[in-house]
Design a protein around this motif. Structure first.
Motif, PDB file in Angstrom:
ATOM      1  N   ALA A  63      30.573  72.544   3.367  1.00 33.32           N
ATOM      2  CA  ALA A  63      29.632  71.602   2.707  1.00 33.32           C
ATOM      3  C   ALA A  63      30.119  70.297   2.031  1.00 33.32           C
ATOM      4  O   ALA A  63      29.390  69.392   2.365  1.00 33.32           O
ATOM      5  CB  ALA A  63      28.358  72.126   2.230  1.00 33.32           C
ATOM      6  N   LEU A  64      30.583  70.470   1.289  1.00 36.60           N
ATOM      7  CA  LEU A  64      31.507  69.361   0.381  1.00 36.60           C
ATOM      8  C   LEU A  64      32.231  68.381   1.466  1.00 36.60           C
ATOM      9  O   LEU A  64      32.184  67.278   1.274  1.00 36.60           O
ATOM     10  CB  LEU A  64      32.086  70.012  -0.828  1.00 36.60           C
ATOM     11  CG  LEU A  64      31.086  70.424  -2.071  1.00 36.60           C
ATOM     12  CD1 LEU A  64      32.110  71.076  -3.106  1.00 36.60           C
ATOM     13  CD2 LEU A  64      30.178  69.330  -2.430  1.00 36.60           C
ATOM     14  N   THR A  65      32.981  69.225   2.423  1.00 34.68           N
ATOM     15  CA  THR A  65      33.693  68.505   3.193  1.00 34.68           C
ATOM     16  C   THR A  65      32.926  67.705   4.098  1.00 34.68           C
ATOM     17  O   THR A  65      33.164  66.560   4.415  1.00 34.68           O
ATOM     18  CB  THR A  65      34.715  69.416   4.001  1.00 34.68           C
ATOM     19  OG1 THR A  65      35.546  69.973   2.944  1.00 34.68           O
ATOM     20  CG2 THR A  65      35.746  68.589   4.885  1.00 34.68           C
ATOM     21  N   ALA A  66      31.919  68.417   4.615  1.00 37.74           N
ATOM     22  CA  ALA A  66      30.750  67.751   5.625  1.00 37.74           C
ATOM     23  C   ALA A  66      30.173  66.245   4.744  1.00 37.74           C
ATOM     24  O   ALA A  66      30.193  65.383   5.329  1.00 37.74           O
ATOM     25  CB  ALA A  66      30.000  68.648   5.993  1.00 37.74           C
ATOM     26  N   ALA A  67      30.020  66.667   3.715  1.00 34.51           N
ATOM     27  CA  ALA A  67      29.484  65.360   2.794  1.00 34.51           C
ATOM     28  C   ALA A  67      30.324  64.190   2.708  1.00 34.51           C
ATOM     29  O   ALA A  67      30.105  63.184   2.897  1.00 34.51           O
ATOM     30  CB  ALA A  67      28.951  65.923   1.432  1.00 34.51           C
ATOM     31  N   ARG A  68      31.600  64.640   2.524  1.00 36.97           N
ATOM     32  CA  ARG A  68      32.662  63.459   2.343  1.00 36.97           C
ATOM     33  C   ARG A  68      32.875  62.739   3.490  1.00 36.97           C
ATOM     34  O   ARG A  68      32.841  61.615   3.579  1.00 36.97           O
ATOM     35  CB  ARG A  68      33.816  64.464   1.963  1.00 36.97           C
ATOM     36  CG  ARG A  68      34.986  63.091   1.768  1.00 36.97           C
ATOM     37  CD  ARG A  68      36.280  63.522   0.946  1.00 36.97           C
ATOM     38  NE  ARG A  68      36.519  65.118   1.313  1.00 36.97           N
ATOM     39  CZ  ARG A  68      37.625  65.827   0.636  1.00 36.97           C
ATOM     40  NH1 ARG A  68      38.004  65.273  -0.460  1.00 36.97           N
ATOM     41  NH2 ARG A  68      37.642  67.026   1.005  1.00 36.97           N
ATOM     42  N   ALA A 108      30.519  62.689   5.864  1.00 32.74           N
ATOM     43  CA  ALA A 108      29.633  61.707   6.337  1.00 32.74           C
ATOM     44  C   ALA A 108      29.572  60.296   5.446  1.00 32.74           C
ATOM     45  O   ALA A 108      29.133  59.612   6.165  1.00 32.74           O
ATOM     46  CB  ALA A 108      28.105  62.773   5.963  1.00 32.74           C
ATOM     47  N   ALA A 109      29.936  60.628   4.185  1.00 28.99           N
ATOM     48  CA  ALA A 109      29.949  59.296   3.522  1.00 28.99           C
ATOM     49  C   ALA A 109      30.915  58.227   4.039  1.00 28.99           C
ATOM     50  O   ALA A 109      30.825  57.351   4.189  1.00 28.99           O
ATOM     51  CB  ALA A 109      30.059  59.849   2.083  1.00 28.99           C
ATOM     52  N   ALA A 114      32.045  65.501  10.145  1.00 31.78           N
ATOM     53  CA  ALA A 114      30.980  65.886   9.236  1.00 31.78           C
ATOM     54  C   ALA A 114      29.898  66.802   9.702  1.00 31.78           C
ATOM     55  O   ALA A 114      29.572  67.945   9.235  1.00 31.78           O
ATOM     56  CB  ALA A 114      30.228  64.651   8.697  1.00 31.78           C
ATOM     57  N   GLY A 138      29.517  70.923   8.653  1.00 31.24           N
ATOM     58  CA  GLY A 138      28.184  71.023   8.158  1.00 31.24           C
ATOM     59  C   GLY A 138      27.488  72.326   8.890  1.00 31.24           C
ATOM     60  O   GLY A 138      26.932  73.186   8.587  1.00 31.24           O
TER      61      GLY A 138
END
Length: 124
Positions: free
Chosen positions: A78-83, A85-86, A117, A121
């Motif tokens: 999830a943190l990798t997906a958020a990164r 996505a950012a 992302a 996710g």
């Protein structure tokens, strides 16, 4: 085996290779031959290499998570997906600032970053 994370990791490895190979010829080489002052030039060069390290490290992380699915896989994915996505949002927003009709395609990196992302996710 988590198929979403595996697909995200493979795509992230491909993006890493594109960044390292194409990036050397497109932004890095012109940067290094530019008349920019030496300190900002070397800082930007170092940042490019830091991004290279980050892209490879996160690709390997996704592949390891996909294969072994250790405790904490969902959080790290999830943190990798958020990164990613950012990263995609940053490229998209900056691309919208480029004049012209197809400005969002002037910096198409977001097109490669967004699927990573999404896959990370889905695999979280």
């Amino acid at each position: 085996m988590n198929g979403y994370l595996l697909a995200g990791g493979v795509l992230a490895l491909a993006v890493s290779a594109i960044h390292i190979i194409a990036g050397h010829f497109d932004p890095v080489r012109p940067l290094l031959t530019s008349s920019m002052a030496d300190v900002p030039k070397r800082t930007m060069h170092a940042v490019w290499h830091m991004v290279s390290v980050d892209l490879v490290a996160t690709a390997l992380t996704l592949l390891a998570l996909a294969w072994w699915e250790p405790t904490g896989t969902a959080l790290v994915a999830a943190l990798t997906a958020a990164r990613y996505a950012a990263y995609a949002v940053v490229f998209f927003v900056i691309a919208t600032r480029v004049p012209g009709r197809a400005s969002v395609f002037s910096l198409p990196q977001w097109i490669l970053l967004a699927p990573i992302a999404i896959l990370a996710g889905l695999g979280a």
